[in-house]
Enzyme design. Structure first.
Site, mmCIF file in Angstrom:
data_model
loop_
_atom_site.group_PDB
_atom_site.id
_atom_site.type_symbol
_atom_site.label_atom_id
_atom_site.label_comp_id
_atom_site.label_asym_id
_atom_site.label_seq_id
_atom_site.Cartn_x
_atom_site.Cartn_y
_atom_site.Cartn_z
ATOM 1 N N ILE A 1 0.892 -1.162 0.000
ATOM 2 C CA ILE A 1 0.000 0.000 0.000
ATOM 3 C C ILE A 1 0.925 1.205 0.000
ATOM 4 O O ILE A 1 1.628 1.464 0.978
ATOM 5 C CB ILE A 1 -0.954 0.006 1.213
ATOM 6 C CG1 ILE A 1 -1.968 -1.126 1.053
ATOM 7 C CG2 ILE A 1 -1.678 1.350 1.312
ATOM 8 C CD1 ILE A 1 -3.067 -1.141 2.100
ATOM 9 N N PRO A 2 0.957 1.905 -1.124
ATOM 10 C CA PRO A 2 2.075 2.822 -1.418
ATOM 11 C C PRO A 2 2.009 4.147 -0.671
ATOM 12 O O PRO A 2 1.824 5.216 -1.272
ATOM 13 C CB PRO A 2 1.948 3.035 -2.921
ATOM 14 C CG PRO A 2 0.486 2.907 -3.196
ATOM 15 C CD PRO A 2 -0.033 1.880 -2.216
ATOM 16 N N CYS A 3 2.212 4.090 0.637
ATOM 17 C CA CYS A 3 2.169 5.327 1.418
ATOM 18 C C CYS A 3 3.340 6.239 1.071
ATOM 19 O O CYS A 3 3.312 7.425 1.379
ATOM 20 C CB CYS A 3 2.143 5.013 2.911
ATOM 21 S SG CYS A 3 3.516 4.038 3.503
ATOM 22 N N HIS A 4 4.358 5.672 0.389
ATOM 23 C CA HIS A 4 5.465 6.532 -0.050
ATOM 24 C C HIS A 4 5.028 7.488 -1.152
ATOM 25 O O HIS A 4 5.728 8.445 -1.455
ATOM 26 C CB HIS A 4 6.632 5.673 -0.538
ATOM 27 C CG HIS A 4 6.266 4.723 -1.644
ATOM 28 N ND1 HIS A 4 5.655 3.504 -1.415
ATOM 29 C CD2 HIS A 4 6.392 4.825 -2.983
ATOM 30 C CE1 HIS A 4 5.448 2.891 -2.571
ATOM 31 N NE2 HIS A 4 5.878 3.673 -3.539
#
Length: 192
Positions: free
Chosen positions: A151-154
């Site tokens: 889950i691409p929180c970056h």
DNA sequence: TGCCCGCCGGGTG
DNA sequence: CACCCGGCGGGCA
């Protein structure tokens, strides 16, 4: 350790002196993904942090889910590898040992999961999608992401397109974004 | 309740 | 550019 009592299975994968680790439940769902660490012990510890010390969690390290850890590694290094959301334990449960504690955290994570590869959104944009002005609350929820990289929180950045914070440090966030081909100048995303 | 936060935007120099 | 500050709202002791 008695295998029948194993509650969580941990698998690791090493690449270029970085250890990736995933924790998988009995039900076969990913419950936690570690940010890459410089040694395997820290990567495993990162998974176990999910559990309270007094829960006396049973865990076992094996190569059963090494392929998942490897996929995480590949995403970290810039490949657009697809993950099914149903491979993640997205249950909301405040009392039990659950990766996601509140509905709000879940809503935020599902919104973040929609951000396409190679693109970014701002904390404010995520908040607005959810119909709230709690921009900081979004940041807090994103910061608890049990499934970083997948889950691409970056891909969530500040409104002025500066990179912003990251659990693994802003340098790591910078690197993952760079690996995805996102252009960065100093601490800012250079294109929209 | 009070306090902490991966934020935001307007202010001032 | 650099701070500085009030506002915001979710979560937790």
């Amino acid at each position: 350790m008695d295998e029948n009592n194993t509650q969580i299975m941990i698998s690791t994968y090493k690449y270029k002196n970085l250890y990736f680790a995933v924790g998988v439940s009995k039900a076969g769902k990913i419950v936690w993904i570690a940010l890459p660490q410089e040694n395997e012990k820290d990567a495993i510890a990162d998974i176990l942090k999910l559990y309270h010390p007094d829960q006396n969690i049973q865990f076992e390290v094996s190569n059963k889910y090494t392929d998942i850890a490897k996929k995480v590694c590949r995403v970290y290094n810039g490949e657009d590898v697809k993950f099914h959301l149903d491979s993640l334990d997205l249950n909301v449960d405040k009392s039990k040992r659950s990766s996601i504690k509140t509905q709000f955290e879940r809503d935020v994570l599902l919104e973040v999961a929609k951000i396409p590869y190679g693109e970014v959104r701002t904390y404010k944009q995520i908040a607005e999608e959810l119909g709230t002005k709690g921009y900081r609350a979004v940041g807090t929820a994103v910061g608890k992401n049990p499934f970083p990289i997948v889950i691409p929180c970056h891909r969530v950045v500040k409104s002025d397109l500066r990179i912003g914070e990251y659990r693994g440090g802003s340098e790591m966030k910078n690197e993952i974004l760079k690996n995805e081909g996102i252009k960065i100048n100093g601490d800012k995303i250079t294109k929209k």
